[in-house]
Design a protein around this motif. Structure first.
Motif, PDB file in Angstrom:
ATOM      1  N   GLU A 138       0.677   5.527  -4.159  1.00  0.00           N
ATOM      2  CA  GLU A 138      -0.556   4.759  -4.300  1.00  0.00           C
ATOM      3  C   GLU A 138      -0.295   3.391  -4.922  1.00  0.00           C
ATOM      4  OE1 GLU A 138      -0.419   7.561  -7.934  1.00  0.00           O
ATOM      5  OE2 GLU A 138       0.080   7.642  -5.794  1.00  0.00           O
ATOM      6  N   THR A 139       0.752   3.295  -5.738  1.00  0.00           N
ATOM      7  CA  THR A 139       1.128   2.015  -6.340  1.00  0.00           C
ATOM      8  C   THR A 139       1.756   1.094  -5.297  1.00  0.00           C
ATOM      9  OG1 THR A 139       1.480   3.142  -8.446  1.00  0.00           O
ATOM     10  CG2 THR A 139       2.444   0.950  -8.205  1.00  0.00           C
ATOM     11  N   VAL A 140       2.604   1.665  -4.460  1.00  0.00           N
ATOM     12  CA  VAL A 140       3.210   0.877  -3.379  1.00  0.00           C
ATOM     13  C   VAL A 140       2.122   0.351  -2.443  1.00  0.00           C
ATOM     14  CG1 VAL A 140       4.774   0.971  -1.390  1.00  0.00           C
ATOM     15  CG2 VAL A 140       5.373   2.155  -3.517  1.00  0.00           C
ATOM     16  N   LEU A 141       1.161   1.206  -2.076  1.00  0.00           N
ATOM     17  CA  LEU A 141       0.072   0.776  -1.198  1.00  0.00           C
ATOM     18  C   LEU A 141      -0.747  -0.337  -1.844  1.00  0.00           C
ATOM     19  CD1 LEU A 141      -1.411   4.016   0.413  1.00  0.00           C
ATOM     20  CD2 LEU A 141      -0.158   2.177   1.543  1.00  0.00           C
ATOM     21  N   ALA A 142      -1.018  -0.213  -3.130  1.00  0.00           N
ATOM     22  CA  ALA A 142      -1.787  -1.249  -3.825  1.00  0.00           C
ATOM     23  C   ALA A 142      -1.063  -2.590  -3.758  1.00  0.00           C
ATOM     24  CB  ALA A 142      -2.020  -0.842  -5.279  1.00  0.00           C
ATOM     25  N   ALA A 143       0.256  -2.567  -3.912  1.00  0.00           N
ATOM     26  CA  ALA A 143       1.024  -3.808  -3.847  1.00  0.00           C
ATOM     27  C   ALA A 143       0.993  -4.402  -2.445  1.00  0.00           C
ATOM     28  CB  ALA A 143       2.464  -3.552  -4.285  1.00  0.00           C
ATOM     29  N   LEU A 144       1.137  -3.547  -1.427  1.00  0.00           N
ATOM     30  CA  LEU A 144       1.090  -4.033  -0.048  1.00  0.00           C
ATOM     31  C   LEU A 144      -0.283  -4.636   0.269  1.00  0.00           C
ATOM     32  CD1 LEU A 144       2.979  -1.122   1.762  1.00  0.00           C
ATOM     33  CD2 LEU A 144       3.819  -3.455   1.433  1.00  0.00           C
ATOM     34  N   HIS A 145      -1.352  -4.002  -0.187  1.00  0.00           N
ATOM     35  CA  HIS A 145      -2.704  -4.519   0.037  1.00  0.00           C
ATOM     36  C   HIS A 145      -2.861  -5.884  -0.640  1.00  0.00           C
ATOM     37  CE1 HIS A 145      -5.106  -0.768   1.394  1.00  0.00           C
ATOM     38  NE2 HIS A 145      -3.820  -0.552   1.615  1.00  0.00           N
ATOM     39  N   THR A 146      -2.372  -5.995  -1.876  1.00  0.00           N
ATOM     40  CA  THR A 146      -2.478  -7.267  -2.598  1.00  0.00           C
ATOM     41  C   THR A 146      -1.718  -8.368  -1.877  1.00  0.00           C
ATOM     42  OG1 THR A 146      -2.742  -6.136  -4.728  1.00  0.00           O
ATOM     43  CG2 THR A 146      -1.996  -8.422  -4.797  1.00  0.00           C
ATOM     44  N   ALA A 147      -0.509  -8.058  -1.448  1.00  0.00           N
ATOM     45  CA  ALA A 147       0.291  -9.050  -0.734  1.00  0.00           C
ATOM     46  C   ALA A 147      -0.384  -9.470   0.564  1.00  0.00           C
ATOM     47  CB  ALA A 147       1.681  -8.500  -0.463  1.00  0.00           C
ATOM     48  N   ARG A 148      -0.890  -8.504   1.328  1.00  0.00           N
ATOM     49  CA  ARG A 148      -1.542  -8.818   2.601  1.00  0.00           C
ATOM     50  C   ARG A 148      -2.753  -9.713   2.379  1.00  0.00           C
ATOM     51  NH1 ARG A 148       0.073 -10.067   5.742  1.00  0.00           N
ATOM     52  NH2 ARG A 148       1.288  -8.287   6.419  1.00  0.00           N
ATOM     53  N   SER A 149      -3.530  -9.450   1.319  1.00  0.00           N
ATOM     54  CA  SER A 149      -4.737 -10.244   1.071  1.00  0.00           C
ATOM     55  C   SER A 149      -4.420 -11.687   0.718  1.00  0.00           C
ATOM     56  CB  SER A 149      -5.571  -9.602  -0.043  1.00  0.00           C
ATOM     57  OG  SER A 149      -4.916  -9.693  -1.292  1.00  0.00           O
ATOM     58  N   HIS A 150      -3.158 -11.960   0.326  1.00  0.00           N
ATOM     59  CA  HIS A 150      -2.763 -13.327  -0.023  1.00  0.00           C
ATOM     60  C   HIS A 150      -1.772 -13.919   0.985  1.00  0.00           C
ATOM     61  CE1 HIS A 150      -4.325 -11.923  -3.970  1.00  0.00           C
ATOM     62  NE2 HIS A 150      -4.690 -13.184  -4.087  1.00  0.00           N
ATOM     63  N   GLY A 151      -1.596 -13.273   2.126  1.00  0.00           N
ATOM     64  CA  GLY A 151      -0.730 -13.825   3.155  1.00  0.00           C
ATOM     65  C   GLY A 151       0.750 -13.787   2.840  1.00  0.00           C
ATOM     66  N   VAL A 152       1.154 -12.904   1.927  1.00  0.00           N
ATOM     67  CA  VAL A 152       2.568 -12.769   1.553  1.00  0.00           C
ATOM     68  C   VAL A 152       3.270 -11.860   2.555  1.00  0.00           C
ATOM     69  CG1 VAL A 152       4.163 -11.964  -0.250  1.00  0.00           C
ATOM     70  CG2 VAL A 152       2.018 -13.117  -0.885  1.00  0.00           C
ATOM     71  N   THR A 153       4.438 -12.249   3.042  1.00  0.00           N
ATOM     72  CA  THR A 153       5.217 -11.406   3.951  1.00  0.00           C
ATOM     73  C   THR A 153       5.636 -10.132   3.235  1.00  0.00           C
ATOM     74  OG1 THR A 153       6.047 -13.306   5.188  1.00  0.00           O
ATOM     75  CG2 THR A 153       7.334 -11.270   5.327  1.00  0.00           C
ATOM     76  N   THR A 154       5.472  -8.982   3.895  1.00  0.00           N
ATOM     77  CA  THR A 154       5.774  -7.695   3.269  1.00  0.00           C
ATOM     78  C   THR A 154       6.898  -6.977   4.006  1.00  0.00           C
ATOM     79  OG1 THR A 154       4.036  -6.634   4.586  1.00  0.00           O
ATOM     80  CG2 THR A 154       3.435  -7.382   2.375  1.00  0.00           C
TER      81      THR A 154
END
Length: 307
Positions: free
Chosen positions: A150-166
């Motif tokens: 759930e922590t990994v998903l939260a980080a991916l969601h945050t990155a996606r919302s700011h246009g950061v490559t994941t």
């Protein structure tokens, strides 16, 4: 795209594991006591390995994670400072010890590992909220699966919302939700993880098919399947490319995949194409097998370019 000024090239969310490494002629059988031929201690963990790999490949690197307040945690803190990796979002946990890994390394460099996460398991979505500015000011977010999912998903969601490559390195294997592709630009499994994700055996005549399947189902841009001494396969935009292996004399493969992931993230942040980044990363992964341990084996940019 991300319009925020980039404080960092690569942000790594990941684990810290103090590796207690036994060298042995083979893995012991159940109930067997086997005499080993050597013992060493190394700083490791997929997260910190990849952060060091990215930093040594030339990326301005930050890390998000959690250490204990024990001597192992002190060793990690000193190492990260020496590698010039930002630790503003690395917490020290007084109630849980630093994670430990117990690899058994066989002649020829093959290894199997038991991990005991300890403080790593306490990294939570609240830590991601606290690190949102750090993530949003990075070019690339690199994650693995040694922390709570759930922590990994939260980080991916945050990155996606700011246009950061994941970038997701799906190790150790966990079943992934069907919508993970919405949040992952590049997925980098090894051949074992690729088999677990697809149900197909990753031999030479299936590797390209598997890479295409993973690119279509689990990522927005590409999949890179690492094949150890056989190189790697990149699938992107319906096409596949074979990344040739680099011939080296391997002594310990413990950190090879992490070297690959960190180096690829660094080169994507620098503006390389996926194929250029994967070729660079392939050399980094090969060089990592020529030294013992994980963090000590991460190669520097000049070594990779020379290879």
């Amino acid at each position: 795209m991300n319009d925020t000024p980039h404080a960092f090239d690569v942000c790594v969310l990941g684990s810290f594991m103090k590796d207690l490494v036994a060298q042995a002629p083979r893995r012991p059988q159940p109930g067997e006591t086997l005499r080993g031929s050597g013992f060493r201690e190394f700083l490791g963990g997929k997260g910190v390995n990849q952060a060091v790999a990215a930093a040594r490949a030339g990326a301005r690197t930050a890390m998000i994670g959690r250490l204990g307040t024990d001597r192992h945690g002190d060793e990690f803190a000193e190492m990260l400072a020496a590698e010039k990796i930002d630790t503003s979002q690395v917490q020290r946990d007084p109630t849980a010890g630093t994670g430990v890994g117990l690899p058994v390394v066989e002649p020829g460099g093959g290894n199997s590992i038991i991990i005991v996460p300890r403080a790593n398991d306490a990294v939570s979505p609240a830590d991601i909220d606290a690190a949102a500015t750090l993530i949003s000011s990075s070019k690339v977010l690199l994650v693995q699966l040694e922390l709570p999912f759930e922590t990994v998903l939260a980080a991916l969601h945050t990155a996606r919302s700011h246009g950061v490559t994941t970038i997701l390195n799906p190790a150790p294997y966990l079943p992934l939700p069907a919508d993970i592709a919405e949040f992952v630009d590049v997925i980098i499994p090894n051949e074992v993880e690729a088999e677990q994700l697809t149900g197909l055996r990753c031999d030479d005549d299936k590797a390209e098919q598997i890479a295409r399947l993973l690119a279509d189902s689990l990522a927005r841009q590409a999949a890179v399947v690492t094949l150890g001494s056989r190189g790697a396969v990149l699938a992107s935009g319906g096409a596949t490319s074979f990344i040739a292996p680099y011939a080296v004399e391997a002594v310990d493969s413990t950190g090879a995949g992490d070297a690959f992931c960190g180096a690829l993230a660094a080169r994507l942040a620098a503006g390389d194409s996926l194929w250029q980044a994967a070729t660079f990363a392939s050399a980094a992964g090969a060089l990592a097998t020529t030294k013992h341990g994980a963090v000590p084996a991460m190669p520097y940019a000049h070594e990779i370019r020379r290879a």
